[in-house]
Scaffold this active site. Structure first.
Site, PDB file in Angstrom:
ATOM      1  N   THR A  26     -12.038   3.001   6.805  1.00 50.51           N
ATOM      2  CA  THR A  26     -12.376   3.053   8.235  1.00 50.51           C
ATOM      3  C   THR A  26     -13.362   4.178   8.546  1.00 50.51           C
ATOM      4  OG1 THR A  26     -10.226   2.166   8.888  1.00 50.51           O
ATOM      5  CG2 THR A  26     -11.440   3.405  10.565  1.00 50.51           C
ATOM      6  N   VAL A  82      -8.924  -0.960   4.335  1.00 47.49           N
ATOM      7  CA  VAL A  82      -9.293  -0.833   5.751  1.00 47.49           C
ATOM      8  C   VAL A  82      -8.024  -0.993   6.574  1.00 47.49           C
ATOM      9  CG1 VAL A  82     -10.743  -1.710   7.600  1.00 47.49           C
ATOM     10  CG2 VAL A  82     -11.525  -1.892   5.222  1.00 47.49           C
ATOM     11  N   GLY A 134      -9.315   4.846   2.604  1.00 48.10           N
ATOM     12  CA  GLY A 134      -9.953   5.468   3.766  1.00 48.10           C
ATOM     13  C   GLY A 134     -11.268   4.810   4.137  1.00 48.10           C
ATOM     14  N   ASP A 194       0.821  -1.212   0.000  1.00 48.74           N
ATOM     15  CA  ASP A 194       0.000   0.000   0.000  1.00 48.74           C
ATOM     16  C   ASP A 194       0.861   1.272   0.000  1.00 48.74           C
ATOM     17  OD1 ASP A 194      -2.647   0.844  -0.090  1.00 48.74           O
ATOM     18  OD2 ASP A 194      -2.661   1.355   2.039  1.00 48.74           O
TER      19      ASP A 194
END
Ligand SMILES: [Zn+2]
Length: 291
Positions: A218, A238, A216, A82
């Site tokens: 979460t 997540v 994003g 990531d």
């Protein structure tokens, strides 16, 4: 089955209007927890690591555990790097056996973003079946969420998105649409659904070729998640939620077992907490039973 890149499972998800969770892990126990949750739900899975834990644990260790778990699992699993801003490290992770690489040159000027992203696409495609994710626009931290969401220039421009994808040859695409990393400070974060839908239509109007990523995840309200899936979101990252789950579970367990010195029990407790959180995400994303 088992060892796959992100592109193939995401295309299937986008075509059938569900999404796949890309769950962030920082150690081996979390990796096992995430895999167990996905196996229980018979869901395709993307495991993701950030650069820092990838260097701390070691990319070869993560890949070895990934391969061991994935080869034994009856579901397709991808290992995703990531937000890597370092071209060399992107290549090293591709060499090591990550199956989806995110080159994040989104902070560079547009032409440089294209140049770096294309370099990683060319490299990954030349050494194997590794898909590449690129980002356009700014996915902010929550501190800047509203500011970024209201700033046209910070979000991915739909026409430019098409050009970016065509010129880089990127496999999966993360357009900035106002979602943010961290924990949203408002119940109604500002997310540009229409922009997401427009980009999806321009790129994938005649059949999904370049599936879209939502960063994003979460704290996104569940109705936002459903709407983003509707608009083409095929992968939800997540990270923060799992970090909080791990720390909170560890803290909670240790507070109640101050005199116990059995690490295995702590590990089992935190693993269970992660598994539970991932299971809930799989339910929200609709990927249960899709493996
Ligand atoms: Zn992200």
């Amino acid at each position: 089955m088992s060892i796959v890149n992100a592109k193939e499972i995401m295309i299937e998800a986008a075509e059938n209007k569900y999404a796949i969770g890309a769950f962030n892990v920082t150690n081996i126990i979390q990796m096992e927890a995430v895999v167990e949750a996905a196996v229980e739900k018979k869901s395709p899975l993307i495991i993701q690591t950030s650069v820092k834990p990838s260097k701390f644990i070691g990319r070869h260790v993560f890949v070895a555990v990934y391969r061991t778990l994935a080869e034994a699992a009856p579901i397709p699993i991808c290992l995703h790097l990531d937000h890597c801003t370092d071209i060399e490290y992107c290549k090293q992770c591709a060499d090591a056996g990550y199956t989806n690489i995110m080159i994040d040159a989104s902070k560079q000027v547009y032409e440089e973003n294209i140049r770096q992203t294309k370099a990683i696409v060319d490299y990954c495609h030349s050494i194997g079946d590794i898909s590449v994710e690129g980002e356009l626009g700014t996915v902010s931290g929550v501190e800047d969420q509203i500011k970024v969401a209201e700033d046209e220039a910070a979000l991915a421009n739909p026409t430019q998105s098409v050009e970016f994808v065509e010129r880089t040859g990127v496999d999966v695409f993360a357009p900035a649409i106002g979602t943010a990393h961290g924990v949203y400070k408002t119940k109604n974060p500002k997310v540009d659904f229409e922009r997401m839908g427009q980009i999806h239509k321009l790129l994938n109007g005649n059949g999904v070729k370049v599936p879209l990523v939502v960063h994003g995840g979460t704290g996104l309200p569940e109705d936002y998640i459903q709407k983003l899936i509707e608009m083409g979101g095929a992968k939800f990252n997540v990270s923060t939620e799992l970090k909080h789950t791990l720390i909170d579970a560890t803290w909670g367990y240790l507070s109640e077992h101050r005199d116990e010195y059995d690490p295995g029990k702590l590990d089992a407790f935190t693993k269970d907490a992660i598994r539970h959180a991932v299971g809930h995400w799989i339910d929200m994303l609709g990927s249960e039973g899709k493996a």
